[in-house]
Design a protein around this motif. Structure first.
Motif, short mmCIF file in Angstrom:
data_model
loop_
_atom_site.label_atom_id
_atom_site.label_comp_id
_atom_site.label_asym_id
_atom_site.label_seq_id
_atom_site.Cartn_x
_atom_site.Cartn_y
_atom_site.Cartn_z
N LEU A 257 77.13 167.86 -47.16
CA LEU A 257 76.90 169.24 -47.59
C LEU A 257 75.83 169.29 -48.69
O LEU A 257 75.00 170.18 -48.73
N GLY A 258 75.86 168.28 -49.56
CA GLY A 258 74.88 168.23 -50.65
C GLY A 258 73.47 167.97 -50.14
O GLY A 258 72.49 168.23 -50.84
N GLY A 259 73.36 167.43 -48.92
CA GLY A 259 72.04 167.08 -48.39
C GLY A 259 71.48 168.10 -47.43
O GLY A 259 70.43 167.88 -46.82
N HIS A 260 72.13 169.28 -47.32
CA HIS A 260 71.72 170.21 -46.26
C HIS A 260 70.32 170.80 -46.47
O HIS A 260 69.69 171.23 -45.52
N THR A 261 69.82 170.77 -47.71
CA THR A 261 68.47 171.32 -47.93
C THR A 261 67.40 170.30 -47.52
O THR A 261 66.22 170.62 -47.50
N ASN A 262 67.84 169.09 -47.22
CA ASN A 262 66.89 168.03 -46.95
C ASN A 262 67.37 167.19 -45.75
O ASN A 262 67.55 165.98 -45.87
N PRO A 263 67.59 167.87 -44.57
CA PRO A 263 68.30 167.20 -43.48
C PRO A 263 67.60 165.96 -42.93
O PRO A 263 68.26 165.03 -42.47
N ARG A 264 66.28 165.94 -43.00
CA ARG A 264 65.57 164.80 -42.39
C ARG A 264 65.83 163.48 -43.12
O ARG A 264 65.71 162.41 -42.56
N GLN A 265 66.17 163.63 -44.42
CA GLN A 265 66.39 162.40 -45.19
C GLN A 265 67.86 162.09 -45.40
O GLN A 265 68.21 161.28 -46.27
N LEU A 266 68.71 162.76 -44.60
CA LEU A 266 70.14 162.66 -44.83
C LEU A 266 70.65 161.21 -44.84
O LEU A 266 71.33 160.78 -45.77
N ARG A 267 70.26 160.45 -43.83
CA ARG A 267 70.78 159.09 -43.71
C ARG A 267 70.30 158.21 -44.89
O ARG A 267 71.08 157.47 -45.48
N GLN A 268 69.03 158.37 -45.21
CA GLN A 268 68.48 157.59 -46.31
C GLN A 268 69.17 157.94 -47.64
O GLN A 268 69.50 157.05 -48.43
N ARG A 269 69.40 159.24 -47.86
CA ARG A 269 70.06 159.67 -49.09
C ARG A 269 71.50 159.17 -49.14
O ARG A 269 71.98 158.74 -50.19
N LEU A 270 72.18 159.23 -47.98
CA LEU A 270 73.56 158.71 -47.95
C LEU A 270 73.58 157.24 -48.35
O LEU A 270 74.40 156.81 -49.15
#
Ligand code: ATP
Length: 260
Positions: A105-118
């Motif tokens: 949910l915290g990454g929804h503004t940046n969906p393309r980088q979701l996996r990397q951010r996780l």
């Protein structure tokens, strides 16, 4: 640089709560914001994150700028997109969702980088990786604080605003939270750290501001604030007359000044 210039905030159109506050968070710095209950610290954070109207507040005067560009009064999602993200006081996580769902949910503004951010968040907080499929509501207080910080980091903020991250945590966990803030800052994220725990905040900040009744009453390098006898007495309870003094019982920082 994240800057606040002469900010005035009113609640319910009548209560003037911030009275001309100015403050700066240089990129990559940790800045501490101290003050007693009701001084206006949370209100300042709300003004920086677009959350005033939820509380029937509004900016009456003054500006907020990011790298010189005005961002005053933008919606929360727009501010997150520009790199300003807050970790809420009281670590408001979604208790029924899993740890990973909260982070996503915290990454929804940046969906393309979701996996990397996780991956980044799980590296910083291994305990969250271990519990990723666990229900967030069952995490301990310290783990919930980490989840709230991790969720904020999912948007890859340039400026992270923290509201009392050490509140209610055992001393060992306070140390852990402090080390994590340092670690987050090391990757270049600027931090505005609101804290009652002045010793913790000033030990890692480069600069500190002290607010009282809606105004900044002191603004100095953190090391100078730590060495300031009045600050030590009122906020740290460490007066020259005797450590653990009665500073906390005084109503205001100014009382200390008058008393001295
Ligand atoms: P604390 O650590 O207790 O949250 P603070 O320094 O963050 O203190 P604020 O929460 O910003 O202070 O409150 C500043 C002043 O604004 C207080 O007098 C408070 O009662 C008032 N205030 C806060 N929120 C509202 C609101 N939604 N409506 C009216 N007044 C409010």
């Amino acid at each position: 640089m994240l800057q606040v210039h002469n900010l005035e905030v009113v609640y319910d159109d009548v209560m003037l709560v911030l009275r001309g506050v100015s403050l700066a968070v240089p990129p990559g710095d940790i800045v501490a914001l101290l003050g007693a209950n009701g001084a206006g610290k949370s209100t300042l954070l709300r003004a920086l994150t677009g959350l005033l109207d939820v509380h029937r507040g509004r900016i009456a005067r003054g500006t907020v700028t990011l790298d010189g560009q005005p961002v005053t009064g933008l919606r929360p999602a727009q501010l997150v997109k520009r790199g300003i993200t807050q970790v809420m006081e009281g670590r408001r996580i979604f208790g029924e969702l899993t740890v990973e769902e909260n982070l996503r949910l915290g990454g929804h503004t940046n969906p393309r980088q979701l996996r990397q951010r996780l991956g980044h968040v799980f590296t910083l907080f291994p305990v969250l990786a271990d519990r990723r499929r666990g229900t967030a509501g069952y995490l301990s207080g310290g783990e919930q604080q980490m989840l709230a910080m991790g969720r904020a980091l999912m948007s890859d903020p340039r400026y992270l605003l923290l509201d009392e991250p050490s509140l209610g945590l055992a001393p060992r966990l306070v140390d852990q939270v402090r080390d994590l803030i340092v670690e987050i800052n090391r990757s270049g994220t600027g931090v505005l750290l609101v804290e009652q725990n002045a010793t913790m905040a000033l030990s890692i900040a480069s600069h500190g501001y002290v607010m009282e009744t809606g105004k900044v009453v002191l603004d100095k390098p953190a090391a100078e604030l730590l060495a300031d006898e009045d600050i030590r007495e009122f906020y740290l309870g460490l007066s020259a007359v005797g450590a653990g003094g009665d500073g906390a019982q005084r109503r205001s920082f100014r009382d200390v000044k008058h008393y001295k």
